[in-house]
Design a protein around this motif. Sequence first.
Motif, PDB file in Angstrom:
ATOM      1  N   PRO A 121      -8.724   0.718   7.168  1.00 39.90           N
ATOM      2  CA  PRO A 121      -8.185   2.079   7.291  1.00 39.90           C
ATOM      3  C   PRO A 121      -6.683   2.100   7.567  1.00 39.90           C
ATOM      4  O   PRO A 121      -5.971   2.997   7.101  1.00 39.90           O
ATOM      5  N   VAL A 122      -6.190   1.115   8.325  1.00 37.93           N
ATOM      6  CA  VAL A 122      -4.757   1.067   8.628  1.00 37.93           C
ATOM      7  C   VAL A 122      -3.955   0.798   7.362  1.00 37.93           C
ATOM      8  O   VAL A 122      -2.914   1.427   7.119  1.00 37.93           O
ATOM      9  N   PHE A 123      -4.427  -0.145   6.537  1.00 38.23           N
ATOM     10  CA  PHE A 123      -3.729  -0.418   5.278  1.00 38.23           C
ATOM     11  C   PHE A 123      -3.722   0.828   4.390  1.00 38.23           C
ATOM     12  O   PHE A 123      -2.709   1.153   3.762  1.00 38.23           O
ATOM     13  N   MET A 143      -4.249  -5.362  -4.172  1.00 32.72           N
ATOM     14  CA  MET A 143      -3.810  -5.153  -2.794  1.00 32.72           C
ATOM     15  C   MET A 143      -5.000  -4.981  -1.858  1.00 32.72           C
ATOM     16  O   MET A 143      -4.952  -5.379  -0.687  1.00 32.72           O
ATOM     17  N   ASN A 144      -6.117  -4.427  -2.353  1.00 30.41           N
ATOM     18  CA  ASN A 144      -7.310  -4.315  -1.519  1.00 30.41           C
ATOM     19  C   ASN A 144      -7.950  -5.673  -1.281  1.00 30.41           C
ATOM     20  O   ASN A 144      -8.475  -5.938  -0.192  1.00 30.41           O
ATOM     21  N   VAL A 145      -7.917  -6.548  -2.282  1.00 28.98           N
ATOM     22  CA  VAL A 145      -8.398  -7.913  -2.078  1.00 28.98           C
ATOM     23  C   VAL A 145      -7.546  -8.615  -1.028  1.00 28.98           C
ATOM     24  O   VAL A 145      -8.067  -9.262  -0.106  1.00 28.98           O
ATOM     25  N   ALA A 146      -6.228  -8.488  -1.139  1.00 33.37           N
ATOM     26  CA  ALA A 146      -5.337  -9.094  -0.150  1.00 33.37           C
ATOM     27  C   ALA A 146      -5.589  -8.506   1.238  1.00 33.37           C
ATOM     28  O   ALA A 146      -5.565  -9.226   2.246  1.00 33.37           O
ATOM     29  N   ALA A 147      -5.840  -7.206   1.302  1.00 32.27           N
ATOM     30  CA  ALA A 147      -6.094  -6.559   2.591  1.00 32.27           C
ATOM     31  C   ALA A 147      -7.363  -7.077   3.244  1.00 32.27           C
ATOM     32  O   ALA A 147      -7.414  -7.279   4.463  1.00 32.27           O
ATOM     33  N   GLY A 164     -15.495 -17.908   4.314  1.00 35.16           N
ATOM     34  CA  GLY A 164     -14.571 -16.824   4.620  1.00 35.16           C
ATOM     35  C   GLY A 164     -13.942 -16.184   3.403  1.00 35.16           C
ATOM     36  O   GLY A 164     -13.253 -15.177   3.535  1.00 35.16           O
ATOM     37  N   GLY A 165     -14.138 -16.754   2.224  1.00 36.67           N
ATOM     38  CA  GLY A 165     -13.607 -16.172   1.000  1.00 36.67           C
ATOM     39  C   GLY A 165     -14.616 -15.248   0.351  1.00 36.67           C
ATOM     40  O   GLY A 165     -15.638 -14.894   0.926  1.00 36.67           O
ATOM     41  N   GLY A 166     -14.345 -14.888  -0.897  1.00 38.00           N
ATOM     42  CA  GLY A 166     -15.256 -14.034  -1.643  1.00 38.00           C
ATOM     43  C   GLY A 166     -14.983 -12.556  -1.437  1.00 38.00           C
ATOM     44  O   GLY A 166     -14.232 -12.145  -0.556  1.00 38.00           O
ATOM     45  N   GLY A 167     -15.630 -11.757  -2.265  1.00 40.30           N
ATOM     46  CA  GLY A 167     -15.491 -10.314  -2.191  1.00 40.30           C
ATOM     47  C   GLY A 167     -14.639  -9.708  -3.287  1.00 40.30           C
ATOM     48  O   GLY A 167     -14.612  -8.484  -3.436  1.00 40.30           O
ATOM     49  N   GLU A 168     -13.931 -10.561  -4.064  1.00 41.85           N
ATOM     50  CA  GLU A 168     -13.050 -10.023  -5.109  1.00 41.85           C
ATOM     51  C   GLU A 168     -13.828  -9.193  -6.131  1.00 41.85           C
ATOM     52  O   GLU A 168     -13.425  -8.082  -6.481  1.00 41.85           O
ATOM     53  N   PHE A 211       0.838  -1.201   0.000  1.00 43.75           N
ATOM     54  CA  PHE A 211       0.000   0.000   0.000  1.00 43.75           C
ATOM     55  C   PHE A 211       0.875   1.254   0.000  1.00 43.75           C
ATOM     56  O   PHE A 211       0.597   2.227  -0.712  1.00 43.75           O
ATOM     57  N   ALA A 212       1.932   1.240   0.812  1.00 51.59           N
ATOM     58  CA  ALA A 212       2.826   2.391   0.888  1.00 51.59           C
ATOM     59  C   ALA A 212       3.536   2.635  -0.439  1.00 51.59           C
ATOM     60  O   ALA A 212       3.707   3.788  -0.862  1.00 51.59           O
TER      61      ALA A 212
END
Length: 392
Positions: A129-131, A112-116, A324-328, A12-13
């Motif tokens: 928010p931290v990521f 990176m948002n999927v990984a987060a 627990g998966g999904g959301g991509e 992210f940085a």
Amino acid sequence: MVSARTAVFVVFALNGCALGSWAPRVPALTEQVGAVPGSLGLALLGASLGLLLAATVTGRLVEWLGARLVMALSTVAAALVLAALGLTTSVLWLGIALFAMGAAIGVLDVSMNVAAVFVERDAGKPLMPVFHAGFSFGALGGALFAGLAASHGWTPMRQFAVAAVFAILVLFAVVKALPGVKPKHETSEKPTSAVPPIKRPVLWLLAAIALCSAIAEGASSDWSALLLVSEHGIAEGPAALAYAGFSLAMAIARLSGGFLQTKLGARQVLAGGALLAAIGLLAAALISSPVLGFAGFALAGAGLAASFPVALGLAGEAGKRADGGGGEREIAFVTSVAYTGFLAGPPVIGGIAQLTSLSTSFVVVALVGALIAPATVAALRAGRRERERSYC
């Protein structure tokens, strides 16, 4: 050993660093290619178009290749294009380079948002928010480096090359710890909601929040330095620090974003932040004071801090499966719609500035930022209705 949480934070940085490195040098790039506000807006449109097109396919790409490989390849691509950006000598080539930059960053942003979201689920507590604070700290570092380079007479080419080498070296240090080394292909379980994202009102409303945030954030990154140079008479080096202040305020606010969301709720955090952002942008646009200009952008950064990460986090939860998966795809959908803000923002702001002034453009941006408040109320209501129907 670097943890997955730390590795994702670093990526992210790096993404933020790429933006912070080149955005404050827009005045120098404008002079280098001989652009005027209108043609510059069209060149910046290239980056937005690349972002949008890349975001529409990245959800599938992550499913096929895994988040780690997609993040690594897109980070290297963004670094290489950043180095090439400093070589542009015409508005056309600037637009082409920015398109390639936007495409690379678009792929990186979604993956990176999927990984987060996956790391957040494993941790069992709000981390988005931290990521995104990592992104803001990266943008801050890039902007500070850009201001220092501009003050010492560095050309954009020299600065971008140094930033690109730094990004690749840091990536190599954390790449093995990134999650998603192997893609997970779910074949036996259907998603929690069989309704496509495009037919779900809650996702459209979450996308509206991210869209308004993208317009306001993109305007601050692309045009803040030029606003202070052209409208307030500030030198290029100090003006580059406006986006640094914006990024610092956003980063600090995001570090406390999870805590505030837990204590106050998403509605209060998002709606209150929208009002703060609108006030800050209006101050920077209308008050002829360098101090208030810098303060206005800092206030806008703090106000917009929660909008994008909370919207994406809620989108990921809307697509969560029982395993627990999904959301991509939900994250990719919201991101794609939000990127139309980057697509429409530069030419609209440039066009308004061409006809009137950059100050007038930022008044419009402030009004757009304020729309996050009603969109938040509508999105939360739509989410409740959807959950109630799913239990019936």
